[in-house]
Design a protein around this motif. Structure first.
Motif, PDB file in Angstrom:
ATOM      1  N   ILE A 123       0.835  -1.206   0.000  1.00 42.73           N
ATOM      2  CA  ILE A 123       0.000   0.000   0.000  1.00 42.73           C
ATOM      3  C   ILE A 123       0.865   1.248   0.000  1.00 42.73           C
ATOM      4  O   ILE A 123       0.586   2.223  -0.711  1.00 42.73           O
ATOM      5  N   TRP A 124       1.931   1.223   0.781  1.00 40.89           N
ATOM      6  CA  TRP A 124       2.856   2.351   0.822  1.00 40.89           C
ATOM      7  C   TRP A 124       3.514   2.554  -0.542  1.00 40.89           C
ATOM      8  O   TRP A 124       3.661   3.682  -1.008  1.00 40.89           O
ATOM      9  N   ALA A 125       3.921   1.469  -1.199  1.00 42.63           N
ATOM     10  CA  ALA A 125       4.536   1.575  -2.529  1.00 42.63           C
ATOM     11  C   ALA A 125       3.545   2.138  -3.544  1.00 42.63           C
ATOM     12  O   ALA A 125       3.918   2.948  -4.402  1.00 42.63           O
ATOM     13  N   GLU A 126       2.286   1.741  -3.434  1.00 47.70           N
ATOM     14  CA  GLU A 126       1.279   2.265  -4.364  1.00 47.70           C
ATOM     15  C   GLU A 126       1.073   3.752  -4.133  1.00 47.70           C
ATOM     16  O   GLU A 126       0.927   4.521  -5.087  1.00 47.70           O
ATOM     17  N   ALA A 127       1.099   4.188  -2.879  1.00 48.93           N
ATOM     18  CA  ALA A 127       0.944   5.615  -2.581  1.00 48.93           C
ATOM     19  C   ALA A 127       2.150   6.412  -3.057  1.00 48.93           C
ATOM     20  O   ALA A 127       2.016   7.570  -3.489  1.00 48.93           O
ATOM     21  N   ALA A 128       3.332   5.812  -3.001  1.00 49.11           N
ATOM     22  CA  ALA A 128       4.555   6.533  -3.371  1.00 49.11           C
ATOM     23  C   ALA A 128       4.834   6.493  -4.871  1.00 49.11           C
ATOM     24  O   ALA A 128       5.211   7.512  -5.461  1.00 49.11           O
ATOM     25  N   TRP A 129       4.673   5.341  -5.510  1.00 52.73           N
ATOM     26  CA  TRP A 129       5.087   5.175  -6.899  1.00 52.73           C
ATOM     27  C   TRP A 129       3.946   4.843  -7.857  1.00 52.73           C
ATOM     28  O   TRP A 129       4.164   4.716  -9.059  1.00 52.73           O
ATOM     29  N   GLY A 130       2.759   4.599  -7.326  1.00 57.72           N
ATOM     30  CA  GLY A 130       1.630   4.306  -8.194  1.00 57.72           C
ATOM     31  C   GLY A 130       1.522   2.839  -8.592  1.00 57.72           C
ATOM     32  O   GLY A 130       0.752   2.501  -9.481  1.00 57.72           O
ATOM     33  N   ARG A 131       2.280   1.968  -7.965  1.00 55.06           N
ATOM     34  CA  ARG A 131       2.172   0.528  -8.238  1.00 55.06           C
ATOM     35  C   ARG A 131       2.441  -0.232  -6.936  1.00 55.06           C
ATOM     36  O   ARG A 131       3.237   0.190  -6.111  1.00 55.06           O
ATOM     37  N   TYR A 132       1.767  -1.361  -6.804  1.00 52.91           N
ATOM     38  CA  TYR A 132       1.873  -2.134  -5.573  1.00 52.91           C
ATOM     39  C   TYR A 132       3.142  -2.969  -5.508  1.00 52.91           C
ATOM     40  O   TYR A 132       3.672  -3.214  -4.444  1.00 52.91           O
ATOM     41  N   TRP A 133       3.627  -3.432  -6.633  1.00 57.51           N
ATOM     42  CA  TRP A 133       4.770  -4.345  -6.651  1.00 57.51           C
ATOM     43  C   TRP A 133       5.741  -3.907  -7.735  1.00 57.51           C
ATOM     44  O   TRP A 133       5.346  -3.631  -8.851  1.00 57.51           O
ATOM     45  N   ASN A 134       7.030  -3.888  -7.399  1.00 58.93           N
ATOM     46  CA  ASN A 134       8.030  -3.411  -8.342  1.00 58.93           C
ATOM     47  C   ASN A 134       9.140  -4.430  -8.577  1.00 58.93           C
ATOM     48  O   ASN A 134      10.068  -4.156  -9.298  1.00 58.93           O
ATOM     49  N   TRP A 135       9.086  -5.577  -7.959  1.00 56.98           N
ATOM     50  CA  TRP A 135      10.140  -6.599  -8.012  1.00 56.98           C
ATOM     51  C   TRP A 135      11.479  -6.036  -7.548  1.00 56.98           C
ATOM     52  O   TRP A 135      12.531  -6.419  -8.021  1.00 56.98           O
ATOM     53  N   ASP A 136      11.418  -5.140  -6.602  1.00 57.01           N
ATOM     54  CA  ASP A 136      12.607  -4.606  -5.943  1.00 57.01           C
ATOM     55  C   ASP A 136      13.209  -5.714  -5.078  1.00 57.01           C
ATOM     56  O   ASP A 136      12.508  -6.624  -4.636  1.00 57.01           O
ATOM     57  N   THR A 137      14.500  -5.645  -4.824  1.00 56.14           N
ATOM     58  CA  THR A 137      15.179  -6.670  -4.031  1.00 56.14           C
ATOM     59  C   THR A 137      14.542  -6.829  -2.656  1.00 56.14           C
ATOM     60  O   THR A 137      14.309  -7.949  -2.189  1.00 56.14           O
ATOM     61  N   LYS A 138      14.264  -5.714  -2.005  1.00 52.88           N
ATOM     62  CA  LYS A 138      13.669  -5.779  -0.669  1.00 52.88           C
ATOM     63  C   LYS A 138      12.265  -6.376  -0.719  1.00 52.88           C
ATOM     64  O   LYS A 138      11.886  -7.165   0.142  1.00 52.88           O
ATOM     65  N   GLU A 139      11.503  -6.035  -1.738  1.00 57.43           N
ATOM     66  CA  GLU A 139      10.152  -6.588  -1.872  1.00 57.43           C
ATOM     67  C   GLU A 139      10.201  -8.095  -2.123  1.00 57.43           C
ATOM     68  O   GLU A 139       9.431  -8.860  -1.530  1.00 57.43           O
ATOM     69  N   VAL A 140      11.107  -8.504  -2.991  1.00 57.04           N
ATOM     70  CA  VAL A 140      11.209  -9.928  -3.326  1.00 57.04           C
ATOM     71  C   VAL A 140      11.623 -10.732  -2.098  1.00 57.04           C
ATOM     72  O   VAL A 140      11.039 -11.780  -1.801  1.00 57.04           O
ATOM     73  N   TRP A 141      12.625 -10.257  -1.350  1.00 61.83           N
ATOM     74  CA  TRP A 141      13.083 -11.016  -0.193  1.00 61.83           C
ATOM     75  C   TRP A 141      12.074 -10.998   0.939  1.00 61.83           C
ATOM     76  O   TRP A 141      11.975 -11.966   1.699  1.00 61.83           O
ATOM     77  N   THR A 142      11.316  -9.933   1.067  1.00 61.20           N
ATOM     78  CA  THR A 142      10.230  -9.937   2.049  1.00 61.20           C
ATOM     79  C   THR A 142       9.209 -11.003   1.695  1.00 61.20           C
ATOM     80  O   THR A 142       8.723 -11.735   2.559  1.00 61.20           O
ATOM     81  N   PHE A 143       8.892 -11.126   0.408  1.00 60.44           N
ATOM     82  CA  PHE A 143       7.954 -12.150  -0.034  1.00 60.44           C
ATOM     83  C   PHE A 143       8.536 -13.559   0.164  1.00 60.44           C
ATOM     84  O   PHE A 143       7.834 -14.466   0.599  1.00 60.44           O
ATOM     85  N   VAL A 144       9.832 -13.713  -0.119  1.00 59.00           N
ATOM     86  CA  VAL A 144      10.474 -15.020   0.078  1.00 59.00           C
ATOM     87  C   VAL A 144      10.433 -15.415   1.550  1.00 59.00           C
ATOM     88  O   VAL A 144      10.106 -16.558   1.886  1.00 59.00           O
ATOM     89  N   ILE A 145      10.723 -14.475   2.439  1.00 61.13           N
ATOM     90  CA  ILE A 145      10.663 -14.736   3.880  1.00 61.13           C
ATOM     91  C   ILE A 145       9.248 -15.120   4.269  1.00 61.13           C
ATOM     92  O   ILE A 145       9.037 -16.053   5.051  1.00 61.13           O
TER      93      ILE A 145
END
Length: 148
Positions: A123-145
């Motif tokens: 939700i924060w990413a959507e508010a900041a960049w206009g998209r929910y998921w960006n395949w950023d390293t931090k996003e991917v590893w959070t999902f992996v965890i």
């Protein structure tokens, strides 16, 4: 909160040791000065996302310490049943089954909090960049965890 129901003070030594080790590693390994946050990232979701993530990580650290203690206690219980000497401080620790039960319950709470962290970050990413998921390293590893 848990101390009202169950005496968990015995975990303090292990948790304190883990926290000190992590703080030392973070201080020596990541010597980055604190900078200002970019304007698009300044949002109330920052406080929500980061606060819940820190609490979830704290619960996972607590359960990791409890799991290590559970392994020690399980070995001590087997040695005591065989008549061999054990460490005296383990007499103050609950049984290995109780430790495993509490660890599982606290991990369940931590998992729910980590799930909310993932959602709040999206939700924060959507508010900041206009998209929910960006395949950023931090996003991917959070999902992996989260998946693991």
């Amino acid at each position: 909160l848990f101390l009202f129901r169950k005496d968990l003070r015995f975990v303090g030594t292990f948790v304190t040791g883990l926290v000190v080790a992590m703080m030392c590693a973070a201080t020596m390994g990541f010597q980055t000065p604190v900078g200002h946050l970019q304007p698009p990232l300044q949002s109330p979701w920052l406080v929500i996302h980061v606060s819940i993530a820190v609490l979830a990580t704290a619960l996972f650290t607590l359960t990791a310490a409890m799991s290590m203690l559970q392994l020690l206690q399980d070995r001590a219980e087997k040695r005591a049943a065989a008549g061999e000497p054990t460490w005296s401080f383990l007499r103050l620790v609950p049984s290995s089954d109780a430790l495993e039960n509490w660890s599982f319950r606290i991990n369940a709470v931590g998992f729910v909090m980590w799930t909310f962290t993932l959602i709040a970050g999206a939700i924060w990413a959507e508010a900041a960049w206009g998209r929910y998921w960006n395949w950023d390293t931090k996003e991917v590893w959070t999902f992996v965890i989260w998946v693991v």
